[in-house]
Write an enzyme that holds these catalytic residues in place. Structure first.
Site, mmCIF file in Angstrom:
data_model
loop_
_atom_site.group_PDB
_atom_site.id
_atom_site.type_symbol
_atom_site.label_atom_id
_atom_site.label_comp_id
_atom_site.label_asym_id
_atom_site.label_seq_id
_atom_site.Cartn_x
_atom_site.Cartn_y
_atom_site.Cartn_z
ATOM 1 N N SER A 96 0.882 -1.186 0.000
ATOM 2 C CA SER A 96 0.000 0.000 0.000
ATOM 3 C C SER A 96 0.910 1.223 0.000
ATOM 4 O O SER A 96 1.556 1.498 1.008
ATOM 5 C CB SER A 96 -0.868 0.035 1.253
ATOM 6 O OG SER A 96 -1.516 -1.190 1.450
ATOM 7 N N LYS A 171 -7.291 1.595 -2.221
ATOM 8 C CA LYS A 171 -6.791 1.178 -0.901
ATOM 9 C C LYS A 171 -6.865 2.336 0.103
ATOM 10 O O LYS A 171 -7.174 2.135 1.277
ATOM 11 C CB LYS A 171 -5.361 0.658 -1.044
ATOM 12 C CG LYS A 171 -4.685 0.249 0.247
ATOM 13 C CD LYS A 171 -5.308 -0.968 0.922
ATOM 14 C CE LYS A 171 -4.619 -1.259 2.247
ATOM 15 N NZ LYS A 171 -5.238 -2.350 2.993
ATOM 16 N N LYS A 239 0.936 5.751 8.014
ATOM 17 C CA LYS A 239 1.441 5.931 6.639
ATOM 18 C C LYS A 239 0.289 6.042 5.640
ATOM 19 O O LYS A 239 0.259 6.940 4.796
ATOM 20 C CB LYS A 239 2.354 4.726 6.322
ATOM 21 C CG LYS A 239 2.844 4.582 4.925
ATOM 22 C CD LYS A 239 2.189 3.484 4.104
ATOM 23 C CE LYS A 239 1.947 2.136 4.701
ATOM 24 N NZ LYS A 239 1.320 1.163 3.837
HETATM 25 P P1 NAD Z 1 5.947 -6.126 7.276
HETATM 26 O O1 NAD Z 1 6.771 -5.014 7.814
HETATM 27 O O2 NAD Z 1 5.536 -7.235 8.175
HETATM 28 O O3 NAD Z 1 6.701 -6.799 6.004
HETATM 29 C C1 NAD Z 1 7.512 -6.099 5.119
HETATM 30 C C2 NAD Z 1 8.660 -7.003 4.691
HETATM 31 O O4 NAD Z 1 9.471 -6.284 3.735
HETATM 32 C C3 NAD Z 1 9.591 -7.382 5.846
HETATM 33 O O5 NAD Z 1 9.804 -8.783 5.853
HETATM 34 C C4 NAD Z 1 10.870 -6.618 5.543
HETATM 35 O O6 NAD Z 1 12.043 -7.286 6.004
HETATM 36 C C5 NAD Z 1 10.820 -6.542 4.035
HETATM 37 N N1 NAD Z 1 11.625 -5.457 3.481
HETATM 38 C C6 NAD Z 1 11.651 -4.145 3.873
HETATM 39 N N2 NAD Z 1 12.525 -3.454 3.124
HETATM 40 C C7 NAD Z 1 13.067 -4.339 2.244
HETATM 41 C C8 NAD Z 1 14.034 -4.224 1.211
HETATM 42 N N3 NAD Z 1 14.624 -3.051 0.947
HETATM 43 N N4 NAD Z 1 14.353 -5.328 0.492
HETATM 44 C C9 NAD Z 1 13.750 -6.517 0.760
HETATM 45 N N5 NAD Z 1 12.837 -6.696 1.742
HETATM 46 C C10 NAD Z 1 12.489 -5.614 2.467
HETATM 47 O O7 NAD Z 1 4.670 -5.418 6.628
HETATM 48 P P2 NAD Z 1 3.249 -6.097 6.260
HETATM 49 O O8 NAD Z 1 2.344 -5.970 7.439
HETATM 50 O O9 NAD Z 1 3.478 -7.422 5.623
HETATM 51 O O10 NAD Z 1 2.715 -5.047 5.168
HETATM 52 C C11 NAD Z 1 3.215 -4.977 3.830
HETATM 53 C C12 NAD Z 1 2.358 -4.010 3.039
HETATM 54 O O11 NAD Z 1 1.018 -4.504 3.005
HETATM 55 C C13 NAD Z 1 2.269 -2.593 3.648
HETATM 56 O O12 NAD Z 1 2.243 -1.628 2.629
HETATM 57 C C14 NAD Z 1 0.964 -2.627 4.419
HETATM 58 O O13 NAD Z 1 0.413 -1.331 4.555
HETATM 59 C C15 NAD Z 1 0.124 -3.533 3.526
HETATM 60 N N6 NAD Z 1 -0.955 -4.262 4.210
HETATM 61 C C16 NAD Z 1 -0.748 -4.851 5.419
HETATM 62 C C17 NAD Z 1 -1.807 -5.517 6.057
HETATM 63 C C18 NAD Z 1 -1.645 -6.154 7.416
HETATM 64 O O14 NAD Z 1 -2.678 -6.500 8.025
HETATM 65 N N7 NAD Z 1 -0.439 -6.333 7.927
HETATM 66 C C19 NAD Z 1 -3.062 -5.611 5.423
HETATM 67 C C20 NAD Z 1 -3.223 -5.050 4.165
HETATM 68 C C21 NAD Z 1 -2.163 -4.371 3.560
#
Ligand code: NAD
Length: 297
Positions: A96, A171, A239
């Site tokens: 997102s 979103k 964010k």
């Molecule tokens: P998270 O922080 O758990 O996962 C992000 C992953 O990206 C981590 O494993 C991190 O190590 C990796 N990462 C970060 N920078 C990196 C890089 N430069 N290279 C490689 N890997 C990298 O976040 P999440 O909760 O999984 O959310 C991911 C996205 O999905 C966000 O944009 C969030 O807003 C969206 N989202 C999350 C949810 C939820 O319930 N958690 C629901 C819908 C949407």
């Protein structure tokens, strides 16, 4: 079947990648967190050395990263996707992020003959695990149709809403509704509890009526158990609401309620609760009213 690269294997990316493996896709993965890579290798994924390396070995690349700067870094940075991606490939960014950033990245990728879709999701970790996410995509219809089976392996509602950036606009709308819904639930349940009524009974009495919602059913059981383990972190919702406010300002539309809930989230962050689940919004109201909305022992 397409060979898929998957970058960003956090709370959401890990179960989404698992569902692609279950559906029979070959997966090449990368994350800066080595532990999660080990877990997915056990499930049959192959490790890439960098985002560039993953892109060079894939036909479709999926990114699931926290925020706009992370996606920019992974796509355009040193060892980024753009350095290794093959012409004719498709990039699906499922993070997102700000809609303008999606458009900017898509333009850069098009110069390499790569089409990008923005395809953020809703439903949280439980639906990511079940493979029943709501996926809202933006980009060319032809590309969407090409990768629809891949999206169907992760979601049960997969919709193309418009051109690139439309997925993230959708979103933002989703995130405004969810944040305001959780704030309304919090305000209402603190009121009921302070007035001496059992909040669990209030929840059961109203969930089948007009006040019922997916947010109520997802968050009330957590609130009643005092469980604010994420799920969706408060810092990520901050964010999203900042992106929503920036977009509202650009378009000169009112953001009265969104900006109020953003203030609540910022206050919780200042109190050290940035990594709590967004269901933790209730703690703002609980603190002010000196009452806790919990199951009766
Ligand atoms: P998270 O922080 O758990 O996962 C992000 C992953 O990206 C981590 O494993 C991190 O190590 C990796 N990462 C970060 N920078 C990196 C890089 N430069 N290279 C490689 N890997 C990298 O976040 P999440 O909760 O999984 O959310 C991911 C996205 O999905 C966000 O944009 C969030 O807003 C969206 N989202 C999350 C949810 C939820 O319930 N958690 C629901 C819908 C949407």
């Amino acid at each position: 079947m397409y060979k898929i690269g998957f970058i960003g294997l956090g709370i959401m990316g890990k179960p989404m990648a698992r569902n692609l493996l279950k559906a029979g896709y070959k997966l090449i993965i990368y994350d800066i967190n080595a532990d999660v890579i080990k877990e997915l290798i056990k499930d049959g994924a192959k490790e890439g050395k960098s985002s560039c390396d993953v892109a060079s070995q894939s036909e479709v690349i999926i990114t699931m990263l926290p925020n706009s700067p992370d996606v920019k870094e992974v796509v355009l940075g040193e060892n980024g996707i753009i350095k290794g991606i093959n012409p004719g490939s498709v990039l699906i960014d499922m993070s997102s992020i700000a809609p303008l950033v999606s458009r900017e990245l898509a333009e850069k990728l098009l110069q390499k003959n790569v089409v990008m879709l923005d395809a953020p999701v809703s439903g949280g970790e439980p639906k990511a695990i079940e493979g029943t996410l709501a996926i809202m995509a933006g980009g060319p219809e032809e590309t969407f149709n090409k990768v629809k089976d891949i999206l169907n392996a992760m979601g049960s509602s997969v919709k193309l809403v418009g051109e690139i950036g439309s997925g993230n606009i959708t979103k933002l709308a989703n995130q405004i509704i969810v944040a305001l819904n959780i704030a309304a639930i919090s305000e209402a349940m603190v009121l009921a509890t302070k007035a001496g009524v059992d909040p669990e009974k209030v929840y059961q009495a109203i969930r089948g009526g007009l006040a019922g919602s997916a947010a109520l059913d997802a968050k009330m059981p957590m609130i009643l158990n005092g469980n604010f383990k994420p799920g969706f972190r408060i810092e990520l919702h901050i964010k999203d609401l900042i992106n929503a406010l920036n977009t509202a300002k650009e378009l000169s539309v009112p953001d009265t309620l969104t900006s109020k809930v953003l203030e609540i989230l910022q206050e919780l962050k200042a109190e050290g609760k940035a990594k709590d689940d967004h269901g933790g919004i209730i703690q703002f109201y609980e603190k002010a009213a000196k009452v806790e909305v919990r199951k009766k022992a």
